[in-house]
Design an enzyme around this catalytic site. Structure first.
Site, PDB file in Angstrom:
ATOM      1  N   PRO A   1       0.790  -1.240   0.000  1.00 55.84           N
ATOM      2  CA  PRO A   1       0.000   0.000   0.000  1.00 55.84           C
ATOM      3  C   PRO A   1       0.821   1.287   0.000  1.00 55.84           C
ATOM      4  O   PRO A   1       0.272   2.363  -0.187  1.00 55.84           O
ATOM      5  CB  PRO A   1      -0.811  -0.124   1.293  1.00 55.84           C
ATOM      6  CG  PRO A   1       0.064  -0.918   2.209  1.00 55.84           C
ATOM      7  CD  PRO A   1       0.758  -1.922   1.313  1.00 55.84           C
ATOM      8  N   GLY A   2       2.137   1.187   0.242  1.00 55.35           N
ATOM      9  CA  GLY A   2       2.979   2.358   0.100  1.00 55.35           C
ATOM     10  C   GLY A   2       3.772   2.777   1.317  1.00 55.35           C
ATOM     11  O   GLY A   2       4.535   3.743   1.254  1.00 55.35           O
ATOM     12  N   ASN A   3       3.627   2.079   2.427  1.00 53.10           N
ATOM     13  CA  ASN A   3       4.369   2.466   3.628  1.00 53.10           C
ATOM     14  C   ASN A   3       5.879   2.417   3.415  1.00 53.10           C
ATOM     15  O   ASN A   3       6.603   3.358   3.752  1.00 53.10           O
ATOM     16  CB  ASN A   3       3.976   1.567   4.806  1.00 53.10           C
ATOM     17  CG  ASN A   3       2.666   1.983   5.453  1.00 53.10           C
ATOM     18  OD1 ASN A   3       2.144   3.053   5.163  1.00 53.10           O
ATOM     19  ND2 ASN A   3       2.136   1.143   6.311  1.00 53.10           N
ATOM     20  N   LYS A   4       6.357   1.291   2.876  1.00 53.59           N
ATOM     21  CA  LYS A   4       7.807   1.153   2.675  1.00 53.59           C
ATOM     22  C   LYS A   4       8.297   2.104   1.590  1.00 53.59           C
ATOM     23  O   LYS A   4       9.394   2.666   1.695  1.00 53.59           O
ATOM     24  CB  LYS A   4       8.149  -0.301   2.325  1.00 53.59           C
ATOM     25  CG  LYS A   4       7.808  -1.311   3.415  1.00 53.59           C
ATOM     26  CD  LYS A   4       8.157  -2.721   2.979  1.00 53.59           C
ATOM     27  CE  LYS A   4       7.696  -3.748   4.010  1.00 53.59           C
ATOM     28  NZ  LYS A   4       6.219  -3.840   4.073  1.00 53.59           N
TER      29      LYS A   4
ATOM     30  N   GLU B   1       3.270  -1.954  -8.895  1.00 51.26           N
ATOM     31  CA  GLU B   1       2.165  -2.677  -8.261  1.00 51.26           C
ATOM     32  C   GLU B   1       1.253  -3.201  -9.366  1.00 51.26           C
ATOM     33  O   GLU B   1       0.681  -2.422 -10.134  1.00 51.26           O
ATOM     34  CB  GLU B   1       1.385  -1.771  -7.309  1.00 51.26           C
ATOM     35  CG  GLU B   1       0.173  -2.439  -6.687  1.00 51.26           C
ATOM     36  CD  GLU B   1       0.493  -3.778  -6.023  1.00 51.26           C
ATOM     37  OE1 GLU B   1      -0.149  -4.794  -6.383  1.00 51.26           O
ATOM     38  OE2 GLU B   1       1.399  -3.813  -5.161  1.00 51.26           O
TER      39      GLU B   1
ATOM     40  N   CYS C   1       7.031 -10.782   5.932  1.00 52.04           N
ATOM     41  CA  CYS C   1       6.414 -10.738   7.265  1.00 52.04           C
ATOM     42  C   CYS C   1       6.045 -12.169   7.658  1.00 52.04           C
ATOM     43  O   CYS C   1       4.974 -12.432   8.191  1.00 52.04           O
ATOM     44  CB  CYS C   1       5.206  -9.817   7.294  1.00 52.04           C
ATOM     45  SG  CYS C   1       3.974 -10.131   6.014  1.00 52.04           S
TER      46      CYS C   1
END
Length: 485
Positions: A231-234, A252, A357
């Site tokens: 979703p774009g955090n990293k 993506e 993860c």
């Protein structure tokens, strides 16, 4: 009634294993997502007792014309457990449930007596208890403001910068990731103005490791690539670490997730990110547009077994049979390895961070070992970055027994253990391109000629772990059982 029917479709997709609960909910339109998510999650928490009540009442036998299994679950949940009852205008579907209200209530009382509970809440499924030990991590988005400005703002909001996040009103500055703050797990942030405008980003500590490790050596001219960016955090974290300079190519393949990525990048104020709704594996590394890519972030699909606060425990997805689990790991690890090998063929890439993860060695250490032993790694000269380049002060490292008993190799990678490290479970490794010296190249070429393993084009391949090579051979002779934390 359309709301309940759409929610039933979500449950149908969950039952058909067409994605994780979070992923399926994330694909819903923004307008209805929050309300639908709340109903779906609450219904799944009570799915077992609700199914028992519905079965005992013979509701579906009498009303099959109007109700599917999942629609019945949702409506009975709201009828019996929601404060406002069924939130829909009167009609044949609602009446198909409400006319059985007395019988359904009676069966619920019987079930509570049978299970020895006094309240409805005691019937709900419980998640992983370790989730309550993980702080609410908040990353200061240094594109929008500085850490110092954030600390002043939080103080004005009556948050106390303390030694440990022991209460809802306190937080600590993390010692491993610059600009990361740890709050009490129950601290609400979804209505906080600084979160809503992108100055603060909710991101687990372990999820911050990949971009932090990758950013080493980047400057204003660096070109990085995030292979699975949503979703774009990293991606936005990497942008901030690069001071919003250089260039980041963010890939993506899923259209809905790509839309989420676009919104996240805009909210974070990132100006150095170019986004592509394209499958990374479909790219041609030799294309001119990729000629300058030097840093690459790989965080591919994985089992998600390290995320202790995930929702999939509600579906029993964490209780797979051994054969099913092994087959799933084989499929995932094959895909993960293909991502690394593809990344290694980009002509100018110098640094590749691979993370998951997952807590399973099959997706972590085993994939890294196979990548190191691949022809792509040999040809390009990739090895693992040493500990001093990969969070050197983080104590928990890789499992040596899952890397051919090579303690030195295991020390190069990082693990996070849920419950013990106050994060979700995570794994991080970093491959670096190390062109061999002439003398080293000559020694390795001679060795491969003797073994009959020299590449056809005469290139060295540059695998810097002779010790690892031997361990790989031993591993193939006697496979070890995949170990998890």
């Amino acid at each position: 009634m359309n709301f309940y029917q759409e929610a039933a479709k979500v449950l149908d997709r969950v039952d058909a294993k067409k994605g994780s609960i979070k992923g399926i909910i994330g694909s819903l339109p923004d307008k209805s997502r929050k309300r639908t998510a709340a109903l779906v999650i609450e219904t799944l928490k009570y799915k077992d007792p609700l199914a028992a009540v519905i079965g005992a009442s013979s509701l579906l036998k009498q009303e099959r014309k109007h109700l599917s299994d999942n629609l019945a679950l949702l409506l009975v949940h709201d009828l019996l457990l929601a404060r406002g009852g069924i939130q829909a205008s009167d009609g044949p579907i609602k009446q198909a449930v409400t006319r059985h209200k007395t019988r359904l209530q009676a069966e619920l009382v019987k079930l509570k007596i049978k299970r020895g509970v006094k309240t409805n809440q005691e019937l709900a499924s419980e998640g992983d208890s370790r989730a309550s030990q993980i702080p609410r991590y908040v990353r200061v988005n240094t594109i929008r403001w500085t850490l110092e400005e954030a600390l002043v703002y939080l103080s004005s909001q009556n948050f106390l910068n303390a030694a440990s996040p022991g209460s809802k009103g306190s937080f600590v500055v993390d010692k491993h990731i610059p600009g990361l703050l740890a709050f009490h797990p129950a601290t609400p942030f979804h209505k906080e103005p600084a979160y809503l405008d992108g100055r603060l980003i909710l991101q687990d500590k372990a999820s911050c490791f990949p971009a932090f490790v990758l950013s080493s050596g980047t400057d204003g001219d660096s070109v990085a690539l995030d292979a699975t960016a949503a979703p774009g955090n990293k991606t936005t974290h990497l942008s901030a670490l690069m001071q919003n300079k250089g260039k980041i190519l963010a890939f993506e393949r899923d259209r809905a997730r790509f839309s989420t990525l676009q919104k996240m990048v805009a909210k974070a104020g990132c100006k150095n990110i170019q986004m592509y709704n394209v499958d990374f594996l479909s790219t041609t590394p030799q294309d001119a547009q990729f000629a300058q890519v030097t840093h690459m972030l790989l965080d591919p699909s994985c089992s998600g077994s390290g995320i202790v606060n995930r929702l999939d425990y509600l579906t029993g997805a964490d209780q797979e049979e051994a054969d099913e689990q092994e087959a799933r790991f084989d499929k995932l690890s094959s895909f993960q390895l293909s991502m690394i090998k593809h990344a290694m063929t980009f002509p100018s890439v110098q640094r590749i961070v691979y993370s998951t993860c997952s807590i399973h060695a099959a997706e972590n250490e085993h994939v890294v070992v196979k990548a190191l032993d691949s022809e792509e790694a040999r040809r390009a000269g990739f090895s693992l970055a040493t500990r001093d380049q990969v969070l050197p002060t983080w104590e928990r490292r890789g499992l040596a027994e899952e890397m051919g008993d090579d303690a030195e190799l295991a020390d190069c990678v990082v693990r996070c253990s849920p419950g013990d490290d106050h994060t979700n479970g995570f794994f991080v490794s970093c491959f670096v391109r190390n062109p061999p010296t002439d003398s080293t190249s000559e020694k390795r070429t001679t060795k491969r000629k003797a073994n009959g393993t020299e590449p056809e084009d005469g290139s060295d391949g540059g695998l810097n772990h002779q010790k690892a090579d031997g361990n790989l051979r031993r591993k193939k002779k006697g496979k070890k059982k995949s170990r998890t934390l």
